[in-house]
Enzyme design. Structure first.
Site, mmCIF file in Angstrom:
data_model
loop_
_atom_site.group_PDB
_atom_site.id
_atom_site.type_symbol
_atom_site.label_atom_id
_atom_site.label_comp_id
_atom_site.label_asym_id
_atom_site.label_seq_id
_atom_site.Cartn_x
_atom_site.Cartn_y
_atom_site.Cartn_z
ATOM 1 N N GLU A 408 0.812 -1.218 0.000
ATOM 2 C CA GLU A 408 0.000 0.000 0.000
ATOM 3 C C GLU A 408 0.843 1.265 0.000
ATOM 4 O OE1 GLU A 408 -2.628 -3.297 1.231
ATOM 5 O OE2 GLU A 408 -0.578 -2.677 1.780
ATOM 6 N N PHE A 431 -9.351 -3.055 1.479
ATOM 7 C CA PHE A 431 -10.208 -2.720 2.612
ATOM 8 C C PHE A 431 -9.597 -1.484 3.268
ATOM 9 C CE2 PHE A 431 -11.065 -7.169 1.951
ATOM 10 C CZ PHE A 431 -12.428 -7.293 2.202
ATOM 11 N N HIS A 475 -11.224 -6.091 8.884
ATOM 12 C CA HIS A 475 -11.920 -5.821 7.629
ATOM 13 C C HIS A 475 -13.184 -5.003 7.861
ATOM 14 C CE1 HIS A 475 -9.409 -9.301 6.635
ATOM 15 N NE2 HIS A 475 -9.508 -8.954 5.371
#
Length: 668
Positions: A408, A431, A475
């Site tokens: 990320e 997510f 999540h």
């Protein structure tokens, strides 16, 4: 203990370079050394506050900056003064930057080398060091997409290579075959921590093959060796794009910064490397081969010293900054005035699920902006885990719809690099929970870069968020409040299909960094008839989801639906204000509804403590106190992680507690 110098001399080889080129490199090498000498004097005199020295490492910067074309980007670090001087930045502006003067690149907002200049194709560092790698990847990707045949050079110290961002940056560059040269200045220490306490391998040339990347090692104190290596590589990479790792063996002859000193360095090592001084040795070499005469050397020195003194006089004569509140606030965001795009009233409409509205908005923005690039895990052929980009790769191609490695931070940083080259980037978090791995890039690079040196970050980070699906603590988080506190970001959070499409289109249009929160629980449960064409929703403007008389419920996202359901079940006439934009939020709309009803409650799915509701309720208490007929109330989820079991998750969420508190407020 750091190793001794590998060579007893620098073995200069001029190859076929002309006398003029050799002299140009000498003058280029001498300038940062003379600046350093002056800065150390000024530091002792108390006329500057701090100095990060590159003494002993100048040949790496000078070799690199002279090997590239002037319009190729370089991303330097603390010890690369020669990059800035080598790009012919006016010295008075450089010194004004060091002094925190208004004419400096950051207008006094950041220090020393923490700045960039698009004019000079330099992207400055932040103190976290490693994120530079990913920005270079984004610039390299832009070059590759535009078929520009250019190369980017990014620097790292051996200490910074321990950061995860270093790994992510190299890995992405290797996977995508980006035209980036990674230069590691292997100088033996990260501040006072020696190399063997930073990593277990001996040389960075051992590391490159693990990434599938070419690596070479150069004697970093030999300006000709560095220059020739990078020049040769750059010429090849422009035609055959790929990353290369260069390990430049060198040594830092002064402290990490001057206050640190060098007492931790064994005397023998300091003496060995002092004999390999890059300036003195190159000067001696040029004199030995008859290229540098005493007269020429004196002329160069006099010219450099005069330029330094003249520029310092200008910088010191500039008055200290007189703070201007409006200037500071105006520079948080890149200038942009939204003109809302309305869908034609008689245009076609169709029933859309929340998820379809997002997908259609993204698709239409891809059509409208050919420079928009989508990046995220599994968004290509698979279409993303929620199928929002299903079919996009076939329609727009793999260059613009890019599957990414699981990293990320690097992908958010690459988005910023694309922005520097004039692209737009959308980064999908699989997510919202996973954004924690990219947190630094968002809050320290995307959010601050325009305020620091005027570079916008045209990046939208999409964040599938929220609980209610028994997905557990990793999540299901509502983490919008993490970013609400950070100036420079914009945050939107739609509650319905119309705004889901309109806010996404608006976020992509705006050249500033956005976090776009989309509740997973709404994807396939919320539908509405919305325009089929392209339109935008006004940023910073709340909307009344319901109008009523007795109480104001301020909320956003899934909270809007909970509030509507509660008001209907309880038969309450309520103003339900959907914030839609969380940063900046609509103070005018909040004040209007509080004045109207005199009673207000804030509802959020996020945990109660430290949430967005706390800030807005505090603002209401401060600015609307005389209009209140009851205490300002708020409700949110429990102050625990999101639990997995459905019964526990139901207890965690605020729905039932909100109803009880709403009843309490009504009868107050």
């Amino acid at each position: 203990m750091p190793k001794l110098a590998e060579k007893t001399d620098l073995n200069f080889d001029r190859k076929n370079y002309s006398d003029q080129r050799l002299i140009e490199l000498y003058e280029s090498l001498l300038l940062p050394r003379r600046i350093e000498e002056k800065m150390l004097i000024l530091l002792r005199q108390g006329r500057i506050s701090k100095w990060f020295s590159g003494w002993g490492q100048e040949a790496i910067s000078i070799g690199a900056v002279n090997a590239l074309a002037q319009d190729e980007f370089i991303l330097p670090m603390h010890r690369n003064l020669g990059i800035f001087t080598g790009r012919n930045i006016p010295l008075e502006k450089l010194f004004a930057q060091f002094q925190g003067k208004a004419s400096g690149f950051t207008k006094g907002r950041d220090r020393s080398f923490h700045f960039g200049s698009r004019e000079h194709h330099i992207v400055g560092m932040i103190s976290h060091l490693g994120p530079q790698m990913a920005i270079a990847d984004g610039i390299g990707l832009a070059h590759k997409l535009s078929r520009e045949n250019k190369v980017t050079v990014v620097f790292s110290g051996d200490g910074a290579s321990s950061e995860g961002d270093f790994h992510e940056g190299l890995n992405v560059a290797a996977v995508w075959k980006l035209p980036v040269i990674f230069v590691v200045e292997h100088n033996g220490y990260g501040l006072s921590t020696p190399s063997e306490e930073q990593f277990a391998f001996k040389n960075f040339t051992d590391k490159g093959p693990g990434y599938g990347m070419e690596t070479i090692r150069v004697q970093g104190n030999n300006v000709l060796e560095v220059y020739d290596a990078i020049k040769t590589l750059a010429e090849d990479i422009r035609q055959n794009p790929r990353p290369v790792l260069i390990e430049a063996i060198t040594f830092r002859m002064r402290g990490h910064e001057e206050a640190s000193g060098t007492k931790y360095v064994p005397k023998q090592i300091m003496e060995e490397w002092a004999r390999l001084d890059p300036v003195d040795n190159y000067e001696n070499y040029l004199e030995e081969i008859g290229v540098l005469e005493t007269k020429t050397k004196d002329q160069i020195n006099k010219r450099i010293k005069k330029a330094i003194n003249d520029a310092l006089n200008k910088a010191f004569s500039e008055p200290a900054i007189s703070p201007d509140l409006q200037v500071e606030l105006n520079d948080i965001y890149a200038p942009f005035s939204q003109e809302v795009i309305s869908a034609p009233e008689d245009g076609p409409k169709s029933e859309k699920r929340f998820v379809d509205a997002i997908s259609q908005g993204l698709e239409q923005s891809m059509e409208k902006y050919p420079n928009l690039v989508l990046m995220g895990q599994d968004i290509g052929d698979y279409g993303g885990v929620f199928k929002i980009t299903d079919g996009f790769k076939a329609k727009f191609g793999g260059d613009r719809v890019r599957n990414t490695p699981l990293c990320e931070s690097a992908i958010i940083g690459a988005g910023l690099g694309l922005s520097i080259k004039g692209y737009k980037a959308m980064v999908e978090m699989q997510f919202a929970d996973f954004v924690s791995v990219g947190f630094n890039q968002i809050v320290n690079n995307l959010a601050k870069i325009h305020y620091r040196w005027g570079q916008n970050a045209d990046v939208v980070v999409r964040m599938p968020t929220g609980a209610g699906m028994a997905a557990g603590p990793f999540h299901s988080q509502s983490n919008e409040a993490w970013f609400f506190h950070t100036p420079g970001l914009k945050i939107v959070y739609p509650s319905n299909p119309y705004d889901a499409k309109g806010l996404l289109n608006a976020a992509i249009e705006d050249p500033n960094p956005y976090l776009y929160f989309e509740h997973k629980g709404m994807y396939r449960s919320i539908t509405a008839e919305i325009p089929d064409g392209h339109y935008t929703t006004e940023i910073g403007k709340a909307a009344l989801a319901r109008e009523g008389e007795n109480v104001s419920i301020i909320t956003y996202g899934m909270g809007v639906h909970w509030a509507i359901q509660a008001a209907e079940e309880m038969g309450i006439s309520a103003d339900i204000l959907d914030l839609r934009t969380l940063l900046p939020w609509d103070q005018e709309a909040v004040m209007a509804t509080v004045k109207k009803t005199g009673k207000v409650i804030f509802l959020q799915e996020d945990c109660l403590t430290g949430g967005i509701g706390a800030e807005i309720c505090a603002w209401i208490s401060e600015h609307c106190f005389t209009h209140l007929d009851a205490p300002v109330m708020r409700e949110g989820s429990l102050d625990t992680p999101v639990p997995f079991a459905p019964s526990l998750e139901k207890q965690f969420l605020p729905v039932e507690r909100f109803k009880a508190k709403l009843k309490e407020l009504i009868v107050f």
